[in-house]
Design an enzyme around this catalytic site. Sequence first.
Site, PDB file in Angstrom:
ATOM      1  N   LYS A   1     -53.894  10.113 -27.726  1.00 19.71           N
ATOM      2  CA  LYS A   1     -53.059  10.241 -29.062  1.00 19.71           C
ATOM      3  C   LYS A   1     -52.434  10.046 -29.778  1.00 19.71           C
ATOM      4  CE  LYS A   1     -49.728  13.579 -30.042  1.00 19.71           C
ATOM      5  NZ  LYS A   1     -48.571  13.201 -31.110  1.00 19.71           N
TER       6      LYS A   1
ATOM      7  N   ASP B   1     -62.118  16.345 -42.504  1.00 19.47           N
ATOM      8  CA  ASP B   1     -61.977  17.225 -41.978  1.00 19.47           C
ATOM      9  C   ASP B   1     -61.642  17.013 -40.330  1.00 19.47           C
ATOM     10  OD1 ASP B   1     -62.317  19.328 -39.947  1.00 19.47           O
ATOM     11  OD2 ASP B   1     -64.078  19.515 -40.487  1.00 19.47           O
TER      12      ASP B   1
ATOM     13  N   GLU C   1     -44.535  14.835 -37.724  1.00 26.46           N
ATOM     14  CA  GLU C   1     -43.501  13.706 -36.192  1.00 26.46           C
ATOM     15  C   GLU C   1     -42.912  12.238 -37.295  1.00 26.46           C
ATOM     16  OE1 GLU C   1     -46.380  13.295 -33.030  1.00 26.46           O
ATOM     17  OE2 GLU C   1     -45.055  11.850 -32.078  1.00 26.46           O
TER      18      GLU C   1
ATOM     19  N   HIS D   1     -38.423   6.710 -31.134  1.00 22.97           N
ATOM     20  CA  HIS D   1     -38.140   8.421 -31.741  1.00 22.97           C
ATOM     21  C   HIS D   1     -37.058   9.278 -31.897  1.00 22.97           C
ATOM     22  CE1 HIS D   1     -40.651  11.402 -31.340  1.00 22.97           C
ATOM     23  NE2 HIS D   1     -39.814  12.552 -30.571  1.00 22.97           N
TER      24      HIS D   1
HETATM   25  C1  MEV Z   1     -46.321  10.603 -28.725  1.00 26.35           C
HETATM   26  O1  MEV Z   1     -46.891  11.673 -29.948  1.00 26.35           O
HETATM   27  C2  MEV Z   1     -47.558   9.401 -28.667  1.00 26.35           C
HETATM   28  C3  MEV Z   1     -46.949   8.860 -27.840  1.00 26.35           C
HETATM   29  O2  MEV Z   1     -46.643   9.406 -26.487  1.00 26.35           O
HETATM   30  C4  MEV Z   1     -48.217   7.673 -28.017  1.00 26.35           C
HETATM   31  C5  MEV Z   1     -48.298   6.677 -26.321  1.00 26.35           C
HETATM   32  O3  MEV Z   1     -47.689   7.006 -25.351  1.00 26.35           O
HETATM   33  O4  MEV Z   1     -48.988   6.102 -25.989  1.00 26.35           O
HETATM   34  C6  MEV Z   1     -45.839   7.890 -27.812  1.00 26.35           C
END
Ligand code: MEV
Length: 439
Positions: A280, A296, A85, A393
């Site tokens: 995430k 792992d 990513e 991003h």
């Molecule tokens: C993207 O990989 C992760 C985010 O969505 C985490 C979040 O929203 O805190 C930017």
Amino acid sequence: MIKPIEGFSKLTKTEKIDWIATHYTKNPETSKETLKRYWSSDDALQKLHDEFIENTISNYYLPFGIAPNFLVNDELYAIPMAIEESSVVAAASKAAKFWLERGGFKTTVLGTEKIGQVHFMYYGEAQKLKDFFVEVHRKLLSSTSSLTKNMQKRGGGISNIELRDQTNKLENYYQLHCTFETSDAMGANFINSCLEQFAKTFKEEAQHFNAFTDKEKDFEIVMSILSNYVPNCLVRAEVSCPIAELNVGNSISAEKFAEKMVRAVNIAMVEPHRAVTHNKGIMNGIDAVVLATGNDFRAVEAGVHAYAARNGSYSSLTHASVENGQFRFWMEIPLALGTVGGLTSLHPLVKLALEILGNPSAEELMQIVAVAGLAQNFAAVRSLVTTGIQEGHMKMHLLNILNQLGANDDEKKKLIEHFKKNAATHNAVVEAFEQLRNR
Ligand code: MEV
């Protein structure tokens, strides 16, 4: 229709490639070419990869990047990350730099206990099983002495074996709930071997336990396996600073920023949809280091998410507070990691990643990995409550779009410059590229 194949694993690598390319791809020659492009030119290295799993036909590369400037308990780390990513390493590096100037990260290992269970069905009087367990307990330990000898030398071993009556959840269901210390190993093989021996000894010894009827002797071992839920293999990572030092740019005051951070974390505490995405983001950092260090990541993922739901509702792993003029941001997270065994001494890049981290013990690696997760979450939530996530991003994703469009080096340079001043949405990039091409 494609017919099932017998003995695929016995084919040579070239035969496997021919078969898969011919039967499952539109352009077999191009497909074969693609698979072979990822082979290593170093035969020994390729052989190593071929032998990691069954039916290897190629290698799957992920970028291996470095996030420098992580100050952890006053030691400076450059953290290797394996991840696809675009924005993750950049975000980690940015958060590392931010906290470097504010005292860095502090970490504490709260526990290193691993868990394994022998699950079995017993059809008889519960009290007799309890009596049998008391009698057989010592034998269970002695039957594993050859397995535990080396682990004990390294300071690990079996910590406890407990008989648990689970019949209120499932009729006739009992378990041996066992805890272990595995030193610098993740310990899966050690734990599973001990559990399988416990199961064998338990069953054998039952045959000589006079109080058991034939039916009671005939209990059924269902399975013996470690648990990836390790709530007592826990590490805490945190950052803190006076609110006045929380300056992240002119568009927002330090006080307002602190307040927004706390609010965003509180939303993730109470709202599972947000909590999953919030966590995430944490796993973006965690998995990348777990993968780079040959651990792992599926085990870590499963255990972490179970921990996030331990109170009955899925919730944020991080916490934030503002108290007495101080901003604090922290996380406690279960991480069962190893720095010996598994891929750690086999995979050259894993070995190098561990060397870059100063060949850490498993406990040290737990702390580094937790810091990567906390930093990632700080960076993500910081962007979310200030500029929005897309700005950073898309800047990082820009190169992916330009590569997809087939931009040459000169075009990339010009367009990267252009998007320093302009919002980089997918459409805007395509338009700017086409304009540049057709100029
Ligand atoms: C993207 O990989 C992760 C985010 O969505 C985490 C979040 O929203 O805190 C930017």
